[in-house]
Design a protein around this motif. Sequence first.
Motif, PDB file in Angstrom:
ATOM      1  N   LEU A 130      39.362  40.724  29.836  1.00  0.00           N
ATOM      2  CA  LEU A 130      39.982  39.250  30.249  1.00  0.00           C
ATOM      3  C   LEU A 130      38.761  38.350  30.468  1.00  0.00           C
ATOM      4  CD1 LEU A 130      42.935  40.902  32.252  1.00  0.00           C
ATOM      5  CD2 LEU A 130      43.004  39.637  30.082  1.00  0.00           C
ATOM      6  N   ASP A 131      38.763  36.960  30.462  1.00  0.00           N
ATOM      7  CA  ASP A 131      37.972  36.022  30.706  1.00  0.00           C
ATOM      8  C   ASP A 131      38.269  35.464  32.121  1.00  0.00           C
ATOM      9  OD1 ASP A 131      36.836  33.274  31.136  1.00  0.00           O
ATOM     10  OD2 ASP A 131      35.926  33.806  29.214  1.00  0.00           O
ATOM     11  N   VAL A 132      37.512  35.611  33.217  1.00  0.00           N
ATOM     12  CA  VAL A 132      37.584  35.330  34.658  1.00  0.00           C
ATOM     13  C   VAL A 132      37.738  33.867  34.331  1.00  0.00           C
ATOM     14  CG1 VAL A 132      36.446  35.108  36.539  1.00  0.00           C
ATOM     15  CG2 VAL A 132      36.366  37.171  35.321  1.00  0.00           C
ATOM     16  N   ARG A 133      37.085  33.018  33.621  1.00  0.00           N
ATOM     17  CA  ARG A 133      37.382  31.613  33.815  1.00  0.00           C
ATOM     18  C   ARG A 133      38.886  31.255  33.534  1.00  0.00           C
ATOM     19  NH1 ARG A 133      32.473  29.593  30.616  1.00  0.00           N
ATOM     20  NH2 ARG A 133      33.120  31.487  29.496  1.00  0.00           N
ATOM     21  N   ARG A 134      39.260  31.763  32.514  1.00  0.00           N
ATOM     22  CA  ARG A 134      40.702  31.519  32.038  1.00  0.00           C
ATOM     23  C   ARG A 134      41.584  32.075  33.192  1.00  0.00           C
ATOM     24  NH1 ARG A 134      39.374  33.616  25.709  1.00  0.00           N
ATOM     25  NH2 ARG A 134      38.271  31.716  25.086  1.00  0.00           N
ATOM     26  N   MET A 135      41.282  33.085  33.818  1.00  0.00           N
ATOM     27  CA  MET A 135      42.284  33.563  34.872  1.00  0.00           C
ATOM     28  C   MET A 135      42.288  32.413  36.109  1.00  0.00           C
ATOM     29  SD  MET A 135      41.094  37.667  34.978  1.00  0.00           S
ATOM     30  CE  MET A 135      41.997  37.709  36.671  1.00  0.00           C
TER      31      MET A 135
END
Length: 324
Positions: free
Chosen positions: A2-7
């Motif tokens: 999972l991409d932290v920035r997208r989260m």
Amino acid sequence: MLDVRRMQVLRAVVTSGSVTAAAAHLGYTPSAVSQQVAALERQAGIPLLERVGRGVRPTAAGRLLADHAAVISRDLAEAETALADLRAGRTGRLAVRYFATAGAALVAPALAGLRREHPGVRIDLRMTDPEDPLKEVEQGRADLALVIAPRTRPREDVELIHLLDDAYDAVLPAGHRLASRETIALVELAEEQWVGSEPPGPCLEPVLEACAAAGFSPDFVVQSEDYPTAQGFVAAGLGIGLMPRMGLGPGPGAETAAGTGAVATAVAGGRHPGVVVRPVRDPRPVRSVYAAVRKVSLGRPPVRALLEALRQGAAPIQAGPIQA
């Protein structure tokens, strides 16, 4: 993964209740926000938002990821604060290694000052390995070590910083034939019996080298590897010795300029009342004391503060007068 920035983008949408409001908050276009959420949904393999009228609300998966994004944000903020504190010297750990006489003469007062200036820094203080005093610094397990000038150069990532030259003085029984002299030529001690106060190594080498330069080899009849015991042997008339000033301590009546009755320098052991201490010449034995510091540690405020305190503490030891 999972991409932290997208989260974080998803969290902004969930918090604000709409893609448009999240875009305004983040400084993105609504289209960019939608693309980030869609990409995160593909990574998660499950829908994260559902439309409700003109807005959106999170699915169970969307709520879960938004909650985790909030935790990540808090952790990052705490990490940034902790890093700022460490960078400024407000927190952290400082590993210091020392040898016995330097511990009392230099390290103790320097660390007392460091604690006042950087109270949040934890000090890991231990004796050096006499066989390899540079080892822990070179291996990255210590930030700074006090050492006698090593015979071999340290690794390139370790810097040697000179602190002082610690002169050796003659230690004589109070009634010795040379006790009334102001200074003593080293050759005048050639026929004496000697009390050894140094183990083999960098502290004994200046004594042996100076005696060799004066044309003799000292006759050690008694051996002790600590200065108070060696002074006791000298006071008992078993021989004479050469001992460094840091190991002897201030003489009777030594005071600081700042206050009557204060000892000029904190040192190991102190002066035995039954001995007389006199400077020697032709030649004058000296051991050079250095701080071995990891170069990567030189940028840390506590390390710089400790080095400055060590320099200040070294000055009166090197320049201090001899007290009988």
